[in-house]
Design a protein around this motif. Sequence first.
Motif, PDB file in Angstrom:
ATOM      1  N   UNK A   1     -58.297 -35.648  59.224  1.00 53.77           N
ATOM      2  CA  UNK A   1     -58.190 -36.665  60.270  1.00 53.77           C
ATOM      3  C   UNK A   1     -58.241 -35.937  61.603  1.00 53.77           C
ATOM      4  N   UNK A   2     -59.190 -36.279  62.459  1.00 57.49           N
ATOM      5  CA  UNK A   2     -59.332 -35.586  63.736  1.00 57.49           C
ATOM      6  C   UNK A   2     -59.641 -36.576  64.847  1.00 57.49           C
ATOM      7  N   UNK A   3     -59.184 -36.230  66.053  1.00 59.03           N
ATOM      8  CA  UNK A   3     -59.516 -37.073  67.199  1.00 59.03           C
ATOM      9  C   UNK A   3     -60.749 -36.558  67.939  1.00 59.03           C
ATOM     10  N   UNK A   4     -61.368 -35.491  67.387  1.00 60.79           N
ATOM     11  CA  UNK A   4     -62.618 -34.990  67.954  1.00 60.79           C
ATOM     12  C   UNK A   4     -63.782 -35.863  67.472  1.00 60.79           C
ATOM     13  N   UNK A   5     -64.823 -35.912  68.268  1.00 57.90           N
ATOM     14  CA  UNK A   5     -65.989 -36.720  67.911  1.00 57.90           C
ATOM     15  C   UNK A   5     -66.779 -36.039  66.802  1.00 57.90           C
ATOM     16  N   UNK A   6     -66.899 -36.712  65.680  1.00 55.44           N
ATOM     17  CA  UNK A   6     -67.663 -36.196  64.549  1.00 55.44           C
ATOM     18  C   UNK A   6     -68.906 -37.072  64.393  1.00 55.44           C
ATOM     19  N   UNK A   7     -70.069 -36.481  64.599  1.00 53.09           N
ATOM     20  CA  UNK A   7     -71.316 -37.234  64.544  1.00 53.09           C
ATOM     21  C   UNK A   7     -71.818 -37.351  63.107  1.00 53.09           C
ATOM     22  N   UNK A   8     -72.832 -38.172  62.935  1.00 49.53           N
ATOM     23  CA  UNK A   8     -73.467 -38.306  61.625  1.00 49.53           C
ATOM     24  C   UNK A   8     -74.058 -36.963  61.198  1.00 49.53           C
ATOM     25  N   UNK A   9     -74.643 -36.238  62.168  1.00 47.72           N
ATOM     26  CA  UNK A   9     -75.209 -34.920  61.864  1.00 47.72           C
ATOM     27  C   UNK A   9     -74.123 -33.952  61.413  1.00 47.72           C
ATOM     28  N   UNK A  10     -72.954 -34.036  62.048  1.00 46.31           N
ATOM     29  CA  UNK A  10     -71.834 -33.183  61.634  1.00 46.31           C
ATOM     30  C   UNK A  10     -71.441 -33.475  60.193  1.00 46.31           C
ATOM     31  N   UNK A  11     -71.312 -34.750  59.862  1.00 44.48           N
ATOM     32  CA  UNK A  11     -70.928 -35.126  58.498  1.00 44.48           C
ATOM     33  C   UNK A  11     -71.959 -34.649  57.488  1.00 44.48           C
TER      34      UNK A  11
ATOM     35  N   UNK B   1     -56.901 -31.847  65.755  1.00 46.53           N
ATOM     36  CA  UNK B   1     -57.911 -31.787  66.818  1.00 46.53           C
ATOM     37  C   UNK B   1     -59.001 -30.797  66.394  1.00 46.53           C
ATOM     38  N   UNK B   2     -59.433 -30.909  65.168  1.00 44.44           N
ATOM     39  CA  UNK B   2     -60.412 -29.986  64.599  1.00 44.44           C
ATOM     40  C   UNK B   2     -61.838 -30.440  64.898  1.00 44.44           C
ATOM     41  N   UNK B   3     -62.663 -29.481  65.311  1.00 39.97           N
ATOM     42  CA  UNK B   3     -64.086 -29.752  65.474  1.00 39.97           C
ATOM     43  C   UNK B   3     -64.790 -29.559  64.139  1.00 39.97           C
ATOM     44  N   UNK B   4     -66.039 -29.959  64.101  1.00 36.51           N
ATOM     45  CA  UNK B   4     -66.817 -29.810  62.870  1.00 36.51           C
ATOM     46  C   UNK B   4     -66.961 -28.338  62.493  1.00 36.51           C
ATOM     47  N   UNK B   5     -67.174 -27.470  63.475  1.00 39.57           N
ATOM     48  CA  UNK B   5     -67.332 -26.040  63.186  1.00 39.57           C
ATOM     49  C   UNK B   5     -66.075 -25.455  62.550  1.00 39.57           C
ATOM     50  N   UNK B   6     -64.901 -25.902  63.013  1.00 37.82           N
ATOM     51  CA  UNK B   6     -63.648 -25.408  62.435  1.00 37.82           C
ATOM     52  C   UNK B   6     -63.495 -25.888  61.001  1.00 37.82           C
ATOM     53  N   UNK B   7     -63.915 -27.116  60.743  1.00 36.31           N
ATOM     54  CA  UNK B   7     -63.838 -27.643  59.375  1.00 36.31           C
ATOM     55  C   UNK B   7     -64.742 -26.839  58.450  1.00 36.31           C
TER      56      UNK B   7
ATOM     57  N   UNK C   1     -50.593 -30.357  46.319  1.00 34.46           N
ATOM     58  CA  UNK C   1     -51.237 -30.960  47.484  1.00 34.46           C
ATOM     59  C   UNK C   1     -50.455 -30.531  48.726  1.00 34.46           C
ATOM     60  N   UNK C   2     -51.177 -29.988  49.703  1.00 38.68           N
ATOM     61  CA  UNK C   2     -50.542 -29.488  50.922  1.00 38.68           C
ATOM     62  C   UNK C   2     -51.061 -30.283  52.114  1.00 38.68           C
ATOM     63  N   UNK C   3     -50.142 -30.793  52.922  1.00 40.29           N
ATOM     64  CA  UNK C   3     -50.496 -31.466  54.173  1.00 40.29           C
ATOM     65  C   UNK C   3     -49.996 -30.627  55.336  1.00 40.29           C
ATOM     66  N   UNK C   4     -50.884 -30.365  56.300  1.00 44.52           N
ATOM     67  CA  UNK C   4     -50.509 -29.630  57.509  1.00 44.52           C
ATOM     68  C   UNK C   4     -50.924 -30.494  58.693  1.00 44.52           C
ATOM     69  N   UNK C   5     -49.974 -31.093  59.389  1.00 47.15           N
ATOM     70  CA  UNK C   5     -50.324 -32.009  60.485  1.00 47.15           C
ATOM     71  C   UNK C   5     -50.464 -31.293  61.829  1.00 47.15           C
ATOM     72  N   UNK C   6     -51.247 -31.913  62.703  1.00 45.60           N
ATOM     73  CA  UNK C   6     -51.261 -31.534  64.110  1.00 45.60           C
ATOM     74  C   UNK C   6     -51.887 -30.210  64.471  1.00 45.60           C
ATOM     75  N   UNK C   7     -52.886 -29.743  63.731  1.00 47.67           N
ATOM     76  CA  UNK C   7     -53.484 -28.447  64.055  1.00 47.67           C
ATOM     77  C   UNK C   7     -54.760 -28.627  64.873  1.00 47.67           C
ATOM     78  N   UNK C   8     -55.212 -27.530  65.486  1.00 44.07           N
ATOM     79  CA  UNK C   8     -56.459 -27.524  66.250  1.00 44.07           C
ATOM     80  C   UNK C   8     -57.276 -26.302  65.855  1.00 44.07           C
ATOM     81  N   UNK C   9     -58.412 -26.107  66.507  1.00 47.24           N
ATOM     82  CA  UNK C   9     -59.314 -25.006  66.149  1.00 47.24           C
ATOM     83  C   UNK C   9     -58.642 -23.639  66.216  1.00 47.24           C
ATOM     84  N   UNK C  10     -57.754 -23.460  67.181  1.00 55.75           N
ATOM     85  CA  UNK C  10     -57.099 -22.152  67.344  1.00 55.75           C
ATOM     86  C   UNK C  10     -56.196 -21.795  66.162  1.00 55.75           C
ATOM     87  N   UNK C  11     -55.869 -22.796  65.339  1.00 51.04           N
ATOM     88  CA  UNK C  11     -54.962 -22.572  64.206  1.00 51.04           C
ATOM     89  C   UNK C  11     -55.701 -22.331  62.891  1.00 51.04           C
ATOM     90  N   UNK C  12     -57.036 -22.285  62.916  1.00 51.57           N
ATOM     91  CA  UNK C  12     -57.769 -22.296  61.650  1.00 51.57           C
ATOM     92  C   UNK C  12     -57.494 -21.057  60.793  1.00 51.57           C
TER      93      UNK C  12
END
Length: 359
Positions: free
Chosen positions: A332-342, A308-314, A266-277
């Motif tokens: 876990x992200x602080x970006x807004x993830x909508x029902x449509x995204x999920x 700070x990952x967006x749905x597209x990055x996920x 199991x690998x945990x990588x904290x604190x990343x954003x889209x630019x790190x994908x």
Amino acid sequence: MEYLAAQFLAHQKLQEIAEMNNWEDFHQVIIFLIGHITLTGQASFETLKYIFQLAEKAVVRDGSYDFWWKFLVEAKKQKKVGEIIARKHLPRDIWHLYEVKMIVPGLELLISTPAKIETLKIEVDSRVDPYGIENLWEVMKELRHKLRGRYGKENPILTELHFWHHNEYKCERPSDELLLTLHPWGHLTNLTGSLGEQEEGKEILNYCFKLKTLRVRLCSLEAVICLSVSLEKIYKSIRNLRVTLDFSSEVNAHDLPSLTTNGNLEVTIPGISDKDKEWVVAVVRNVGCQRGNKRGQGCRHLVLDKSELTCNAVKYLIHKLTRVVTEKLSVETNCNITVEDEESVAALENRTHISVNWI
């Protein structure tokens, strides 16, 4: 008042005192009482019997390490007192030291009494840095000398260490120095903490062949390399390996070595954003040994917390890590993830067999 009360009682008939009830609120009086009895030279087998009866009436439970250590200190560490405590009032076989107030007293009792145990479990919660516990570092350094002749390579204590503060937070001083104190009396079976950079050829975990569960925070490339070297020797015993890679994307992912496991990585990588994908994909492929012609077990569970990952990055990560992440991706992200995204992410789960969990 407790000290003076004990001083008064020391000059009374202990047999009559031992017949009194309601001692639950007077633990400290009993501790002072054994001290007064010892100072006045009255600590005979008979008087000790009555004082231990008081402790039973005070409901001092077996495993009250802090009480029994204070009791033994007040008794000037008399051998006969230590023998009674070890035989009648300390747990057999397994000791679990899980509160700050009991950890050092427990270790002191292990040193100062003839207690025989098979397993020692030390657990420090995330609010406390174990290096900040008074005298813990000093006592653990003494264990190799104090336990010599009782515990060693031939008859070690199976030891679990859970330093949650080191595992959950980036600390300047990792768990390394505390781990080194286990040699030769303790064989590490489970570890929660952090690992740092060790001198080549002297990796701490090299000879931990009984290690079953390893949960560690790694804050540098060098720390990952040291762990990788150890795993090449000990991986067969490890059932679960959980690593937190707490360093920036400035570390070249292709320099990271593989972490050899039996399939439960199991690998945990904290604190990343889209630019790190793209970097995350390379990191997981490398540590999971999914590169070039060399294939490993992959990563069973990838955790991306405080991101700070967006749905597209996920969705990008799901596509790129198919068959590398074998079971679950937690985000876990602080970006807004909508029902449509999920829903759009859920549609990928059936095709990739990666279960996505939004933390």
